[in-house]
Design a protein around this motif. Sequence first.
Motif, short mmCIF file in Angstrom:
data_model
loop_
_atom_site.label_atom_id
_atom_site.label_comp_id
_atom_site.label_asym_id
_atom_site.label_seq_id
_atom_site.Cartn_x
_atom_site.Cartn_y
_atom_site.Cartn_z
N VAL A 122 80.40 86.39 72.64
CA VAL A 122 79.04 85.89 72.81
C VAL A 122 78.11 86.57 71.45
O VAL A 122 77.56 86.23 71.08
N GLU A 123 78.40 88.04 72.07
CA GLU A 123 77.32 89.03 71.17
C GLU A 123 77.74 88.58 69.61
O GLU A 123 76.94 88.90 68.62
N GLU A 124 79.01 88.68 69.23
CA GLU A 124 79.56 88.40 67.69
C GLU A 124 78.72 86.97 67.27
O GLU A 124 78.42 86.99 66.12
N LEU B 233 62.69 85.78 67.98
CA LEU B 233 63.89 85.45 68.40
C LEU B 233 64.62 86.16 69.20
O LEU B 233 65.54 85.77 69.91
N PHE B 234 64.55 87.46 69.42
CA PHE B 234 65.09 88.24 70.41
C PHE B 234 64.85 87.72 71.80
O PHE B 234 65.66 87.58 72.75
N LEU B 235 63.65 87.31 72.03
CA LEU B 235 62.98 86.67 73.52
C LEU B 235 63.80 85.46 73.53
O LEU B 235 63.88 85.02 74.77
N VAL B 236 63.69 84.42 72.72
CA VAL B 236 64.53 83.34 72.79
C VAL B 236 65.80 83.50 72.99
O VAL B 236 66.47 82.78 73.85
N PHE B 237 66.77 84.40 72.58
CA PHE B 237 68.05 84.93 73.07
C PHE B 237 68.03 85.40 74.50
O PHE B 237 68.87 85.05 75.19
N ILE B 238 67.06 86.09 74.78
CA ILE B 238 66.93 86.56 76.14
C ILE B 238 66.83 85.38 77.29
O ILE B 238 67.81 85.32 78.39
N ASP B 239 66.12 84.32 76.78
CA ASP B 239 65.99 83.35 77.55
C ASP B 239 67.19 82.33 77.65
O ASP B 239 67.83 81.83 78.66
N ALA B 240 67.86 82.49 76.49
CA ALA B 240 69.07 81.65 76.50
C ALA B 240 70.20 82.37 77.32
O ALA B 240 71.26 81.39 77.76
N ASP C 82 74.17 92.06 78.99
CA ASP C 82 75.62 92.25 79.45
C ASP C 82 76.29 91.17 79.02
O ASP C 82 77.10 90.59 79.75
N GLN C 83 76.41 90.52 77.69
CA GLN C 83 76.83 89.60 77.37
C GLN C 83 78.46 89.85 76.81
O GLN C 83 78.89 90.85 76.63
N PRO C 84 79.42 89.00 77.05
CA PRO C 84 80.70 89.17 76.37
C PRO C 84 80.80 89.61 74.90
O PRO C 84 80.03 89.18 74.17
N LEU D 285 71.26 93.30 70.20
CA LEU D 285 70.22 93.86 71.19
C LEU D 285 70.07 93.05 72.34
O LEU D 285 70.34 93.44 73.56
N ALA D 286 69.62 91.87 72.29
CA ALA D 286 69.55 90.99 73.35
C ALA D 286 70.83 90.59 74.16
O ALA D 286 70.85 90.59 75.43
#
Length: 354
Positions: A218-220, A68-75, A213-215, A207-208
């Motif tokens: 978006v992180e929340e 799931l972490f890697l999917v978010f990195i891709d997103a 460096d997302q706003p 972490l992703a």
Amino acid sequence: MRKTLAEWRPAIDEAIADLVPREIDTDYLESFFGEPTYEYDPDGIQRALSDPLWELLDRGGKRWRAVLFLVFIDAFGEDPADYLPYACIPEILHNGTIIVDDVEDEAAMRRGEPALHHIFGHDVALNAGNAMYFLPLKILTRNPADLPADRRLAAYEMLMDELNRTHLGQGLDICWHNDYEVRITSEEYLEMSACKTGCLGRIVARLAAIITDQPAAVEEAVARYAELTAVAFQIGDDILDVENSLGRAGEFGKEFGNDIREGKKTLLVIHAIQESDSDRADRLQEILQADTNTDEEVLEALSIIEDAGSLAYARERALGLAAEARAEIDGLDFDPEIVDELHEFTEFVIDRDV
């Protein structure tokens, strides 16, 4: 999602092996922990750390937190391969909590085989599990992907915050299953799950977001998605324990009636106590708090839960949480294929059979 999990698992295990090799030697110890003051014992560290960790990992596990972490990195528009070492952080943390949790619960089995403390002893298991809370932090020290200092600091602070809440949730779970009376509400149970299980999900998402460096908004949003999905996963786990014991699920890898034998106050138990007549509610509590249970007593407890409609209730709550999770990401600027995959994942955690 099953395809994505299968595709990424070998690479994730390889990255974990870079952090904790299957075979420990002096060169690894000196490079990872620094020069010894006197002399390292590689064989001792092998038996105390690497062997327990790989014993557990080699039994299976879905690696869904790392994936799931890697999917978010891709997103977020980055190449997941560039951030693969960071995927090890939530995965190793999760497996460390499993080892410690099994000691605290006096669990008999994990992933179809004896729990690690039955193989290596309580002392080795606890030390290995605790070490797995700290080993992943070395990834931030090594700094793959050359993160700037402010992002690394933010990641450290996030991990400390979420890990503290994880132990808050575990403390509640222990306290409740040591109580005779089922005195908690469904909402209190969900809060415990949000801490114990949800915080590991939040670590994945936050972490992703932090390292790319997302706003803050978006992180929340992704953190809420992961937390809600993780709580739905926990409820799905509780449902599977009951269904497996009733012979309606696949091979679950835990002892028959595991949650009943451990006296766990799950969402199903809370609902069954509330919905059953006083005699059956009292009987369920009596079985839960007994030091040992016969198979017949476990089946009696399961029948009380089933007759109260608690399986259907728990599934409905899990599906509702999954829907809330999907809503959290629907407003984000993600590729439609990734959104579909994230939607599918919220269904997978409830409808899986193992």
